[in-house]
Scaffold this motif. Structure first.
Motif, PDB file in Angstrom:
ATOM      1  N   ALA A   1     -38.827   5.139  77.538  1.00 57.12           N
ATOM      2  CA  ALA A   1     -39.264   5.508  76.194  1.00 57.12           C
ATOM      3  C   ALA A   1     -38.794   4.430  75.223  1.00 57.12           C
ATOM      4  O   ALA A   1     -38.022   3.532  75.581  1.00 57.12           O
ATOM      5  CB  ALA A   1     -38.718   6.874  75.802  1.00 57.12           C
ATOM      6  N   LEU A   2     -39.255   4.536  73.986  1.00 54.61           N
ATOM      7  CA  LEU A   2     -38.811   3.666  72.907  1.00 54.61           C
ATOM      8  C   LEU A   2     -37.928   4.460  71.963  1.00 54.61           C
ATOM      9  O   LEU A   2     -38.178   5.646  71.712  1.00 54.61           O
ATOM     10  CB  LEU A   2     -40.010   3.087  72.143  1.00 54.61           C
ATOM     11  N   LEU A   3     -36.899   3.817  71.437  1.00 58.97           N
ATOM     12  CA  LEU A   3     -36.010   4.485  70.490  1.00 58.97           C
ATOM     13  C   LEU A   3     -36.737   4.789  69.188  1.00 58.97           C
ATOM     14  O   LEU A   3     -37.489   3.946  68.670  1.00 58.97           O
ATOM     15  CB  LEU A   3     -34.801   3.607  70.199  1.00 58.97           C
ATOM     16  N   GLY A   4     -36.478   5.977  68.660  1.00 56.02           N
ATOM     17  CA  GLY A   4     -37.073   6.352  67.380  1.00 56.02           C
ATOM     18  C   GLY A   4     -36.213   6.002  66.189  1.00 56.02           C
ATOM     19  O   GLY A   4     -36.678   6.092  65.041  1.00 56.02           O
ATOM     20  N   ARG A   5     -34.940   5.615  66.411  1.00 57.24           N
ATOM     21  CA  ARG A   5     -34.078   5.182  65.308  1.00 57.24           C
ATOM     22  C   ARG A   5     -32.991   4.268  65.852  1.00 57.24           C
ATOM     23  O   ARG A   5     -32.761   4.207  67.065  1.00 57.24           O
ATOM     24  CB  ARG A   5     -33.462   6.390  64.587  1.00 57.24           C
ATOM     25  N   ASP A   6     -32.302   3.568  64.947  1.00 55.67           N
ATOM     26  CA  ASP A   6     -31.231   2.658  65.341  1.00 55.67           C
ATOM     27  C   ASP A   6     -30.048   3.441  65.905  1.00 55.67           C
ATOM     28  O   ASP A   6     -29.777   4.578  65.503  1.00 55.67           O
ATOM     29  CB  ASP A   6     -30.748   1.845  64.137  1.00 55.67           C
ATOM     30  N   LEU A   7     -29.332   2.802  66.861  1.00 51.28           N
ATOM     31  CA  LEU A   7     -28.116   3.384  67.425  1.00 51.28           C
ATOM     32  C   LEU A   7     -26.996   2.351  67.382  1.00 51.28           C
ATOM     33  O   LEU A   7     -27.231   1.159  67.610  1.00 51.28           O
ATOM     34  CB  LEU A   7     -28.345   3.826  68.877  1.00 51.28           C
ATOM     35  N   PRO A   8     -25.758   2.802  67.109  1.00 49.28           N
ATOM     36  CA  PRO A   8     -24.637   1.864  67.135  1.00 49.28           C
ATOM     37  C   PRO A   8     -24.264   1.503  68.568  1.00 49.28           C
ATOM     38  O   PRO A   8     -24.750   2.109  69.529  1.00 49.28           O
ATOM     39  CB  PRO A   8     -23.516   2.652  66.447  1.00 49.28           C
ATOM     40  N   ALA A   9     -23.381   0.530  68.720  1.00 53.27           N
ATOM     41  CA  ALA A   9     -22.891   0.143  70.042  1.00 53.27           C
ATOM     42  C   ALA A   9     -22.154   1.307  70.683  1.00 53.27           C
ATOM     43  O   ALA A   9     -21.527   2.140  70.000  1.00 53.27           O
ATOM     44  CB  ALA A   9     -21.972  -1.070  69.913  1.00 53.27           C
ATOM     45  N   ASN A  10     -22.228   1.400  72.011  1.00 54.68           N
ATOM     46  CA  ASN A  10     -21.565   2.477  72.747  1.00 54.68           C
ATOM     47  C   ASN A  10     -20.161   2.024  73.167  1.00 54.68           C
ATOM     48  O   ASN A  10     -19.866   0.832  73.238  1.00 54.68           O
ATOM     49  CB  ASN A  10     -22.400   2.858  73.976  1.00 54.68           C
ATOM     50  N   ASP A  11     -19.319   3.010  73.505  1.00 54.59           N
ATOM     51  CA  ASP A  11     -17.966   2.691  73.957  1.00 54.59           C
ATOM     52  C   ASP A  11     -17.919   2.692  75.485  1.00 54.59           C
ATOM     53  O   ASP A  11     -18.924   2.475  76.152  1.00 54.59           O
ATOM     54  CB  ASP A  11     -16.953   3.669  73.350  1.00 54.59           C
ATOM     55  N   ALA A  12     -16.771   2.987  76.063  1.00 59.52           N
ATOM     56  CA  ALA A  12     -16.575   2.853  77.512  1.00 59.52           C
ATOM     57  C   ALA A  12     -17.162   4.012  78.312  1.00 59.52           C
ATOM     58  O   ALA A  12     -17.135   3.974  79.543  1.00 59.52           O
ATOM     59  CB  ALA A  12     -15.085   2.720  77.824  1.00 59.52           C
ATOM     60  N   ARG A  13     -17.689   5.026  77.647  1.00 58.45           N
ATOM     61  CA  ARG A  13     -18.251   6.174  78.371  1.00 58.45           C
ATOM     62  C   ARG A  13     -19.775   6.152  78.308  1.00 58.45           C
ATOM     63  O   ARG A  13     -20.362   5.816  77.281  1.00 58.45           O
ATOM     64  CB  ARG A  13     -17.722   7.489  77.793  1.00 58.45           C
ATOM     65  N   GLU A  14     -20.410   6.539  79.412  1.00 61.09           N
ATOM     66  CA  GLU A  14     -21.870   6.687  79.414  1.00 61.09           C
ATOM     67  C   GLU A  14     -22.240   7.829  78.483  1.00 61.09           C
ATOM     68  O   GLU A  14     -21.610   8.885  78.499  1.00 61.09           O
ATOM     69  CB  GLU A  14     -22.364   6.972  80.837  1.00 61.09           C
ATOM     70  N   ASP A  15     -23.265   7.607  77.686  1.00 57.94           N
ATOM     71  CA  ASP A  15     -23.622   8.571  76.650  1.00 57.94           C
ATOM     72  C   ASP A  15     -24.960   9.224  76.983  1.00 57.94           C
ATOM     73  O   ASP A  15     -25.881   8.571  77.502  1.00 57.94           O
ATOM     74  CB  ASP A  15     -23.728   7.867  75.299  1.00 57.94           C
ATOM     75  N   PHE A  16     -25.060  10.526  76.684  1.00 51.44           N
ATOM     76  CA  PHE A  16     -26.303  11.286  76.870  1.00 51.44           C
ATOM     77  C   PHE A  16     -26.599  11.981  75.552  1.00 51.44           C
ATOM     78  O   PHE A  16     -25.985  12.998  75.208  1.00 51.44           O
ATOM     79  CB  PHE A  16     -26.166  12.286  78.018  1.00 51.44           C
ATOM     80  N   LEU A  17     -27.537  11.423  74.803  1.00 53.34           N
ATOM     81  CA  LEU A  17     -27.813  11.858  73.444  1.00 53.34           C
ATOM     82  C   LEU A  17     -29.000  12.816  73.415  1.00 53.34           C
ATOM     83  O   LEU A  17     -30.074  12.509  73.949  1.00 53.34           O
ATOM     84  CB  LEU A  17     -28.134  10.638  72.561  1.00 53.34           C
ATOM     85  N   ARG A  18     -28.806  13.951  72.782  1.00 51.17           N
ATOM     86  CA  ARG A  18     -29.924  14.878  72.597  1.00 51.17           C
ATOM     87  C   ARG A  18     -30.952  14.250  71.671  1.00 51.17           C
ATOM     88  O   ARG A  18     -30.606  13.668  70.640  1.00 51.17           O
ATOM     89  CB  ARG A  18     -29.416  16.184  71.996  1.00 51.17           C
ATOM     90  N   ALA A  19     -32.228  14.381  72.036  1.00 48.49           N
ATOM     91  CA  ALA A  19     -33.283  13.708  71.274  1.00 48.49           C
ATOM     92  C   ALA A  19     -34.589  14.478  71.383  1.00 48.49           C
ATOM     93  O   ALA A  19     -34.807  15.244  72.331  1.00 48.49           O
ATOM     94  CB  ALA A  19     -33.478  12.280  71.787  1.00 48.49           C
ATOM     95  N   THR A  20     -35.458  14.256  70.406  1.00 49.62           N
ATOM     96  CA  THR A  20     -36.834  14.741  70.494  1.00 49.62           C
ATOM     97  C   THR A  20     -37.674  13.686  71.211  1.00 49.62           C
ATOM     98  O   THR A  20     -37.318  12.507  71.248  1.00 49.62           O
ATOM     99  CB  THR A  20     -37.413  15.012  69.103  1.00 49.62           C
TER     100      THR A  20
END
Length: 408
Positions: free
Chosen positions: A337-356
């Motif tokens: 998919a393509l991002l719908g908005r900007d995101l900051p840099a991630n840290d040392a953990r894998e991230d799972f972001l809730r999204a539409t």
């Protein structure tokens, strides 16, 4: 902390498929096949017509118009038992067996039918005039076109859909051997919890995790056994250990972190819990535990509602797929998919972001993470269509960049 992929593989590799049972076809939808389902018949059992019309010999309709004598009919459930001779045709209906020596079906719209006198003033014979004729083999469903006796129609490990049930019925399989539903014991921990509908004290909250996890287990092919709430007392956990004789998996919610009242590791440890791993490098869901209490595998989920349910998607579902003997257990499918908005840099953990998830003007998937990702906010998880997956140390990302998402 270990990576999410390693944690998932360690869970799956520690489990084995459950035993099997035989169910009637009426109860088979949603169950997982334990063995290949082989067709007991050939379908169609012989060449049949795909249209209403007339069965003819191609040699008789090469020159048009062609007049033929109708010598009989063939409908579904009946047949014309003689070979066609030159100049003959048979009225045929959809599903009717094609007579021997017939090789073409002329649809009824391309024929003019009439009764012509023959041999005497009151004797008539049905004749047709073929105005258009298709190539040989047109509108004929060949024997075995769908499947043949002995062929594998449905493979072991398949979760049966309503369409699969229809296919099994067509293959003459009234019974199927499936994996029994894995029994998953579910318990929530915490003095602060009360079940929905019970009176709430001033410092208490509702226990949503257990009911949501039970719903997940049922939807994923398991049999949930909801054991309610364990208070933050070691004797409560001692009681739990005695209730697992028939469970294929124990799932706890809460109590797996590092607080003074997080007792899953310590209290169950006194009952013999052997911990494989504890804590994974992900957000939400860092305090995830996996081990074994006697013969029962234990999956300890975080207490925060979003953390618990995201971890269920990433770890409990693959565990159930393994218990059900499904191929590919341990793999969590993603789509681009393509991002719908900007995101900051991630840290040392894998991230799972809730999204539409929606389509943009060009028809591409567009995933837009919610601005607030607090792990206690169930409302955003309920509204989410997907989880945007971000690797550890991922750099800042701009709207329109490609990402991987897990569709909910």
């Amino acid at each position: 902390m270990i990576p999410t992929d390693e944690a998932r593989q360690r869970i799956v590799s520690a489990l084995s498929p459950v035993s099997t049972e035989v169910v009637s076809l009426a109860q088979a939808c949603g169950r997982v096949l334990a063995e290949d389902a082989l067709a007991r018949i050939t379908q169609p059992p012989h060449d049949v017509s795909a249209m209403d019309g007339y069965a003819v010999r191609q040699a008789d309709v090469r020159t048009l118009p062609a007049t033929l004598t109708q010598v009989g009919e063939a409908r579904a459930g009946g047949r014309y038992g003689q070979p066609l001779r030159p100049g003959e045709c048979v009225r045929i209906f959809t599903g009717g067996p094609v007579p021997a020596d017939a090789d073409t079906i002329v649809i009824q719209e391309h024929v003019r039918a009439a009764q012509e006198p023959t041999g005497g003033p009151r004797i008539t014979v049905p004749r047709i005039t073929v105005l258009q004729a298709p190539p040989p083999g047109t509108h004929i469903r060949r024997a075995g076109q769908d499947f043949r006796a002995g062929e594998v129609g449905l493979g072991a490990g398949r979760a049966l859909s309503a369409r699969d049930v229809g296919l099994a019925a067509a293959m003459n399989l009234p019974w199927l051997r499936v994996r029994r539903r894995p029994r998953v014991a579910i318990v929530s921990t915490g003095d602060e919890l009360e079940l929905p509908g019970d009176p709430l004290g001033p410092n208490q909250i509702l226990a949503s995790n257990g009911l949501a996890l039970a719903a997940y287990v049922g939807a994923w092919g398991g049999e949930p056994v909801h054991l309610g709430i364990l208070r933050d007392q070691p004797e409560e956990f001692a009681r739990l250990a005695g209730e697992l004789a028939h469970a294929d998996l124990l799932v706890t919610s809460g109590g797996a972190s590092v607080g003074d009242y997080d007792l899953v590791r310590s209290a169950l440890g006194e009952q013999g819990l052997q911990v494989d791993f504890w804590q994974i490098a992900m957000r939400p869901g860092k305090p995830l535990l996996f081990g074994r209490l006697g013969a029962t595998p234990v999956l300890g989920l975080p207490g925060n509602p979003v953390s618990a349910l995201v971890c269920a998607l990433l770890f409990l579902r693959p565990a159930l797929e393994r218990l059900l003997g499904m191929p590919g257990a341990g793999q969590v499918p993603t789509v681009a998919a393509l991002l719908g908005r900007d995101l900051p840099a991630n840290d040392a953990r894998e991230d799972f972001l809730r999204a539409t998830l929606a389509r943009d003007a060009a028809g591409r998937w567009l995933a837009t993470p919610f601005p607030v990702q607090d792990s206690a906010m169930l409302s955003t998880l309920a509204r989410a269509d997907c989880l945007v997956q971000r690797a550890p140390q991922a750099p800042a990302a701009k709207a329109g960049e490609a990402v991987k998402v897990i569709v909910l």
